[in-house]
Scaffold this active site. Structure first.
Site, PDB file in Angstrom:
ATOM      1  N   LYS A 178       0.852  -1.194   0.000  1.00  0.00           N
ATOM      2  CA  LYS A 178       0.000   0.000   0.000  1.00  0.00           C
ATOM      3  C   LYS A 178       0.887   1.243   0.000  1.00  0.00           C
ATOM      4  O   LYS A 178       1.305   1.733   1.036  1.00  0.00           O
ATOM      5  CB  LYS A 178      -0.924   0.047   1.222  1.00  0.00           C
ATOM      6  CG  LYS A 178      -1.953   1.168   1.083  1.00  0.00           C
ATOM      7  CD  LYS A 178      -2.318   1.853   2.387  1.00  0.00           C
ATOM      8  CE  LYS A 178      -1.290   2.776   2.953  1.00  0.00           C
ATOM      9  NZ  LYS A 178      -1.041   4.005   2.174  1.00  0.00           N
ATOM     10  N   GLY A 230       7.220   4.411   8.681  1.00  0.00           N
ATOM     11  CA  GLY A 230       6.500   5.678   8.728  1.00  0.00           C
ATOM     12  C   GLY A 230       6.667   6.328  10.079  1.00  0.00           C
ATOM     13  O   GLY A 230       7.653   6.076  10.785  1.00  0.00           O
ATOM     14  N   SER A 231       5.678   7.131  10.454  1.00  0.00           N
ATOM     15  CA  SER A 231       5.804   7.906  11.688  1.00  0.00           C
ATOM     16  C   SER A 231       5.632   7.019  12.920  1.00  0.00           C
ATOM     17  O   SER A 231       4.965   5.979  12.869  1.00  0.00           O
ATOM     18  CB  SER A 231       4.743   9.004  11.700  1.00  0.00           C
ATOM     19  OG  SER A 231       3.459   8.417  11.648  1.00  0.00           O
ATOM     20  N   THR A 232       6.200   7.466  14.027  1.00  0.00           N
ATOM     21  CA  THR A 232       6.073   6.728  15.283  1.00  0.00           C
ATOM     22  C   THR A 232       4.607   6.690  15.726  1.00  0.00           C
ATOM     23  O   THR A 232       4.136   5.674  16.238  1.00  0.00           O
ATOM     24  CB  THR A 232       6.993   7.364  16.339  1.00  0.00           C
ATOM     25  OG1 THR A 232       8.350   7.145  15.916  1.00  0.00           O
ATOM     26  CG2 THR A 232       6.810   6.745  17.713  1.00  0.00           C
ATOM     27  N   ALA A 234       1.840   6.570  13.867  1.00  0.00           N
ATOM     28  CA  ALA A 234       1.121   5.514  13.135  1.00  0.00           C
ATOM     29  C   ALA A 234       1.641   4.136  13.541  1.00  0.00           C
ATOM     30  O   ALA A 234       0.864   3.186  13.669  1.00  0.00           O
ATOM     31  CB  ALA A 234       1.272   5.732  11.633  1.00  0.00           C
ATOM     32  N   GLY A 235       2.948   4.045  13.792  1.00  0.00           N
ATOM     33  CA  GLY A 235       3.554   2.766  14.194  1.00  0.00           C
ATOM     34  C   GLY A 235       2.953   2.232  15.481  1.00  0.00           C
ATOM     35  O   GLY A 235       2.699   1.027  15.613  1.00  0.00           O
ATOM     36  N   GLU A 252       9.616   0.454  11.224  1.00  0.00           N
ATOM     37  CA  GLU A 252      10.743   1.380  11.024  1.00  0.00           C
ATOM     38  C   GLU A 252      10.165   2.776  11.181  1.00  0.00           C
ATOM     39  O   GLU A 252       9.418   3.238  10.316  1.00  0.00           O
ATOM     40  CB  GLU A 252      11.336   1.207   9.618  1.00  0.00           C
ATOM     41  CG  GLU A 252      11.957  -0.146   9.356  1.00  0.00           C
ATOM     42  CD  GLU A 252      13.268  -0.345  10.089  1.00  0.00           C
ATOM     43  OE1 GLU A 252      13.848   0.653  10.575  1.00  0.00           O
ATOM     44  OE2 GLU A 252      13.704  -1.500  10.194  1.00  0.00           O
ATOM     45  N   CYS A 286      14.497   9.789   7.761  1.00  0.00           N
ATOM     46  CA  CYS A 286      14.365   9.311   9.142  1.00  0.00           C
ATOM     47  C   CYS A 286      15.713   9.303   9.857  1.00  0.00           C
ATOM     48  O   CYS A 286      15.765   9.456  11.067  1.00  0.00           O
ATOM     49  CB  CYS A 286      13.754   7.918   9.144  1.00  0.00           C
ATOM     50  SG  CYS A 286      14.659   6.762   8.103  1.00  0.00           S
ATOM     51  N   GLU A 386      10.666  15.237  15.824  1.00  0.00           N
ATOM     52  CA  GLU A 386      11.108  15.083  14.435  1.00  0.00           C
ATOM     53  C   GLU A 386      10.444  16.163  13.580  1.00  0.00           C
ATOM     54  O   GLU A 386       9.220  16.228  13.509  1.00  0.00           O
ATOM     55  CB  GLU A 386      10.709  13.688  13.936  1.00  0.00           C
ATOM     56  CG  GLU A 386      11.311  13.336  12.601  1.00  0.00           C
ATOM     57  CD  GLU A 386      10.906  11.944  12.138  1.00  0.00           C
ATOM     58  OE1 GLU A 386       9.718  11.615  12.202  1.00  0.00           O
ATOM     59  OE2 GLU A 386      11.794  11.192  11.699  1.00  0.00           O
TER      60      GLU A 386
HETATM   61  P1  NAD Z   1       2.979   8.222   8.088  1.00  0.00           P
HETATM   62  O1  NAD Z   1       3.087   7.389   9.298  1.00  0.00           O
HETATM   63  O2  NAD Z   1       2.003   9.338   8.101  1.00  0.00           O
HETATM   64  O3  NAD Z   1       2.563   7.300   6.849  1.00  0.00           O
HETATM   65  C1  NAD Z   1       3.367   6.212   6.427  1.00  0.00           C
HETATM   66  C2  NAD Z   1       2.492   5.240   5.648  1.00  0.00           C
HETATM   67  O4  NAD Z   1       1.564   4.627   6.525  1.00  0.00           O
HETATM   68  C3  NAD Z   1       1.658   5.862   4.544  1.00  0.00           C
HETATM   69  O5  NAD Z   1       1.558   4.928   3.491  1.00  0.00           O
HETATM   70  C4  NAD Z   1       0.308   6.073   5.237  1.00  0.00           C
HETATM   71  O6  NAD Z   1      -0.752   6.112   4.304  1.00  0.00           O
HETATM   72  C5  NAD Z   1       0.236   4.838   6.113  1.00  0.00           C
HETATM   73  N1  NAD Z   1      -0.517   4.933   7.350  1.00  0.00           N
HETATM   74  C6  NAD Z   1      -0.606   5.987   8.213  1.00  0.00           C
HETATM   75  N2  NAD Z   1      -1.330   5.647   9.291  1.00  0.00           N
HETATM   76  C7  NAD Z   1      -1.694   4.355   9.141  1.00  0.00           C
HETATM   77  C8  NAD Z   1      -2.437   3.418   9.928  1.00  0.00           C
HETATM   78  N3  NAD Z   1      -2.948   3.761  11.121  1.00  0.00           N
HETATM   79  N4  NAD Z   1      -2.598   2.159   9.469  1.00  0.00           N
HETATM   80  C9  NAD Z   1      -2.066   1.790   8.293  1.00  0.00           C
HETATM   81  N5  NAD Z   1      -1.369   2.630   7.483  1.00  0.00           N
HETATM   82  C10 NAD Z   1      -1.182   3.891   7.910  1.00  0.00           C
HETATM   83  O7  NAD Z   1       4.441   8.721   7.758  1.00  0.00           O
HETATM   84  P2  NAD Z   1       4.929   9.666   6.554  1.00  0.00           P
HETATM   85  O8  NAD Z   1       4.643  11.086   6.877  1.00  0.00           O
HETATM   86  O9  NAD Z   1       4.439   9.135   5.249  1.00  0.00           O
HETATM   87  O10 NAD Z   1       6.514   9.378   6.586  1.00  0.00           O
HETATM   88  C11 NAD Z   1       7.386  10.095   7.370  1.00  0.00           C
HETATM   89  C12 NAD Z   1       7.760   9.283   8.596  1.00  0.00           C
HETATM   90  O11 NAD Z   1       8.365   8.059   8.205  1.00  0.00           O
HETATM   91  C13 NAD Z   1       8.792   9.975   9.453  1.00  0.00           C
HETATM   92  O12 NAD Z   1       8.428   9.864  10.817  1.00  0.00           O
HETATM   93  C14 NAD Z   1      10.067   9.196   9.176  1.00  0.00           C
HETATM   94  O13 NAD Z   1      11.013   9.259  10.202  1.00  0.00           O
HETATM   95  C15 NAD Z   1       9.546   7.831   8.960  1.00  0.00           C
HETATM   96  N6  NAD Z   1      10.512   7.009   8.206  1.00  0.00           N
HETATM   97  C16 NAD Z   1      11.197   6.026   8.860  1.00  0.00           C
HETATM   98  C17 NAD Z   1      12.129   5.251   8.184  1.00  0.00           C
HETATM   99  C18 NAD Z   1      12.885   4.157   8.881  1.00  0.00           C
HETATM  100  O14 NAD Z   1      13.418   3.299   8.194  1.00  0.00           O
HETATM  101  N7  NAD Z   1      12.936   4.124  10.199  1.00  0.00           N
HETATM  102  C19 NAD Z   1      12.374   5.491   6.833  1.00  0.00           C
HETATM  103  C20 NAD Z   1      11.673   6.509   6.195  1.00  0.00           C
HETATM  104  C21 NAD Z   1      10.726   7.266   6.895  1.00  0.00           C
END
Ligand code: NAD
Length: 480
Positions: A178, A230-232, A234-235, A252, A286, A386
Site C-alpha cells: 500500500k 512511517g511515523s512513530t 502511526a507505528g 521502522e 528518518c 522530528e
Molecule cells: P505516516 O506514518 O504518516 O505514513 C506512512 C504510511 O503509513 C503511509 O503509506 C500512510 O498512508 C500509512 N498509514 C498511516 N497511518 C496508518 C495506519 N494507522 N494504518 C495503516 N497505514 C497507515 O508517515 P509519513 O509522513 O508518510 O513518513 C514520514 C515518517 O516516516 C517519518 O516519521 C520518518 O522518520 C519515517 N521514516 C522512517 C524510516 C525508517 O526506516 N525508520 C524510513 C523513512 C521514513
C-alpha cells in the site's frame, strides 16, 4: 507522455478500481497536477488480499525452492537495473527529492538492496539439520511467514518498499503493497518490471490508498505479517492492532539523530559529510542528523562552519541536477516545518541561517529556507521532535560523556554519527550511543548489516540476514 494511471496491479493483472475516487499527484515544485491515479478503497484492498492469499495458499511461489525464487528475483534485479534513470526522475517528479539524491539513493539504492538480499539468500540456512541433545537429528526449516502487508512512506518510496518486497519474495511470501498517496507513480513502474521478470500472478499486489484503507489492510484477517515504515504515531497504532491479533509486525519509525563533532574533527570534511548526513532528501529522512553536538570550546567555530555550509547549498527545482535542497513534499509539510522554525525562536534558540519565508529567487513551490539554530537546549521541542525538513539544531556539550548523554536523551534511537580525527575514539562513542545504526565520519547505510531502531524508532530490523529472517517462521522437525 502522460503519467496518469487507471488501474491497480492485482493478481498479476491491471484491475479496474472499485470506485471512481482518484488521487491527484501534485508537483511540490510547480504546484501543478502531474498525474491522476485511482485511490484504493477497502473493496480494492480486499481484492488484493484475496489474490495474495490464494497465491500463498495454493499458488506455486511458496512451494518453489529458494533457488527457483532466487532466479526470478535475479531477473527482476537485472530488469530494474535498466530503469534506474526513469525511476529516479519519476520519484523526483512526484515528491520533489533533488534529482542528485534520487540518482544516488531513490533508485540505485533499492537496486543495491535487491542484489544484497540475493547474495544473502544464496547462503541463507533455509533448511539445516542439527544433532539434537537426544542424539537424533532435528531439521530446522525457515518457512515463509505468509501474506505480508507492506506499508511504506513517501519520503524514500522505492527504498522502503524494496526492503520489504525482496525478503518477502525470497522467503516465499506473497505481498500486498500500500504505497503512500503522495508517491503512487513509482510502484506502477515497479509492477511492470515485476511482471516482466516472471513473478507469478497474485504474488505481488499494489493498491495505493490513504490511512483508513491502510488501517483496513493492517487489521485484515488475511494478512499474516505487517511491515511498516512511517511515523512513530502511526507505528504505535499498527503495533496495537497487530498485538491484539498476534500478527507478526516490524516497524521502522522516526528519528532525531545526533551528530557528535569532537574537538579533533577535520571541520571541513565534517561539514561536507553533514551536508549529506543531515540534509539528504531536503531533510526529509528518518536517519537525518538533525542535532549537531559541538563542545563549548569549539561551539562558535562549528556554528560558523555550519552556517557557511548550509547557506551555500543550492535550493530550488528538484529536476535541476545542481539542486541540493528541493521543496517539501506537500503544503502541509511546508507549514509544519515553518511552525517548528517559529517555535524554535519562541523557545529562545537563535536563527543563524534561514528562518521563515521563501528561499531567495523562489516564488512558488512548497519550499522552506534551510535553517540552522544555535543556542539550542536539548530539552527544547525543536531538539526532541522530528521536524522532517532542513532544520538543524546546534547543541553545546561539556565533554564526551556529556555529548553521549545528550545524544541518548531522546525518545528515538535510529541513527547517529561521530566526527573525529581518531577512529578508535569514534568507535568508543559509537558503542555508547543507544541507536540501531551509527557512523564514524560518515553515514552510509550498508545493506549487508541490519538497520532499524532502538526505543521509539521501531521494532525489528531490515537488511542483512536479520532482515530476511523477519519474513520466515522457524519450524523444527524431530526425526526418529
Ligand atoms: P505516516 O506514518 O504518516 O505514513 C506512512 C504510511 O503509513 C503511509 O503509506 C500512510 O498512508 C500509512 N498509514 C498511516 N497511518 C496508518 C495506519 N494507522 N494504518 C495503516 N497505514 C497507515 O508517515 P509519513 O509522513 O508518510 O513518513 C514520514 C515518517 O516516516 C517519518 O516519521 C520518518 O522518520 C519515517 N521514516 C522512517 C524510516 C525508517 O526506516 N525508520 C524510513 C523513512 C521514513
Amino acid at each position: 507522455m502522460t503519467l496518469d494511471r487507471t488501474a491497480f496491479f492485482i493478481d498479476g493483472d491491471w484491475a479496474a478500481p472499485a470506485s471512481g475516487d482518484t488521487i491527484q499527484v501534485v508537483s511540490p515544485h510547480t504546484e501543478q497536477v502531474v498525474a491522476t491515479v485511482p485511490e484504493g478503497t477497502t473493496a480494492d484492498m480486499d481484492a488484493a488480499v484475496a489474490a495474495a492469499r490464494r497465491a500463498f495458499d495454493s499458488g506455486p511461489w511458496p512451494r518453489m525452492s529458494p533457488e527457483e525464487r532466487i532466479d526470478v528475483v535475479q531477473n527482476f534485479s537485472n530488469l530494474y537495473a535498466g530503469k534506474l534513470g526513469e525511476m529516479a526522475e519519476l520519484i523526483s517528479t512526484e515528491m520533489g527529492a533533488p534529482l542528485s539524491f534520487s540518482n544516488l539513493a531513490q533508485a540505485p539504492a533499492p537496486w543495491m538492496q535487491i542484489e544484497a538480499f540475493l547474495g544473502i539468500a544464496r547462503s541463507f540456512p533455509w533448511e539445516e539439520t542439527r544433532t539434537g541433545v537426544l542424539g537424533t537429528d532435528v531439521v530446522v526449516r525457515r518457512e515463509p511467514v505468509g501474506v505480508v502487508a507492506a506499508i511504506p512512506p513517501w519520503n524514500v518510496p522505492q527504498f522502503t518498499i524494496m526492503s520489504k518486497l525482496v525478503p518477502a519474495l525470497l522467503s516465499g511470501c506473497t505481498i500486498v503493497v500500500k504505497p503512500a498517496p503522495e508517491t503512487p507513480l513509482d510502484p506502477y513502474l515497479m509492477a511492470e518490471i515485476l511482471s516482466e521478470a516472471g513473478v507469478p500472478d497474485g504474488v505481488v499486489n499494489i493498491v495505493t490508498a490513504g490511512r483508513e484503507v491502510g488501517a483496513h489492510l493492517v487489521a485484515h484477517p488475511g494478512v499474516d505479517k505487517v511491515a511498516f515504515t512511517g511515523s512513530t504515531a502511526a507505528g504505535r497504532k499498527i503495533a496495537a492492532v497487530c498485538g491484539e491479533q498476534l500478527k507478526r509486525v516490524s516497524l521502522e519509525l522516526g528519528g532525531k539523530s545526533a551528530a557528535i563533532v569532537l574537538d579533533d574533527a577535520d571541520l571541513a570534511a565534517t561539514m561536507e559529510g553533514l551536508k549529506f548526513a543531515s540534509l539528504m532528501n531536503s531533510g526529509q529522512a528518518c536517519v537525518a542528523q538533525t542535532r549537531i553536538l559541538a563542545s563549548r570550546a569549539k561551539y562558535a567555530e562549528v556554528v560558523d562552519a555550519l552556517a557557511e555550509t548550509v547557506s551555500a547549498m543550492a535550493v530550488g527545482d528538484p529536476l535541476d541536477p545542481a539542486t541540493e535542497i528541493g521543496p517539501m513534499v506537500a503544503q502541509r509539510q511546508q507549514e509544519r516545518v515553518e511552525k517548528y522554525i517559529a517555535l524554535g525562536q519562541e523557545e529562545g534558540a537563535r536563527v543563524v541561517v534561514g528562518g521563515n519565508g521563501m528561499p531567495d529567487g523562489l516564488t512558488s513551490g512548497w519550499y522552506v529556507r534551510p535553517t540552522v539554530f544555535a543556542d539550542v537546549d536539548n530539552r527544547m521541542r525543536i531538539a526532541q521532535e522530528e521536524i522532517f525538513g532542513p532544520v538543524l539544531s546546534v547543541i553545546p556539550f561539556d565533554d564526551v560523556d556529556d555529548a553521549v548523554r545528550i545524544a541518548n536523551d531522546s525518545e528515538y534511537g535510529l541513527a547517529g554519527t561521530v566526527w573525529t580525527g581518531d577512529v578508535e575514539a569514534g568507535l568508543d562513542v559509537a558503542r555508547r550511543v543507544r541507536t540501531g545504526t551509527y557512523g564514524v565520519n560518515t553515514y552510509t547505510m550498508d545493506f549487508a548489516a541490519p538497520f532499524g531502531g532502538f526505543k521509539s524508532s521501531g521494532i525489528g530490523r531490515e537488511f542483512g540476514p536479520e532482515g530476511l529472517a523477519h519474513y520466515t517462521e522457524l519450524k523444527s522437525i524431530y526425526k526418529p
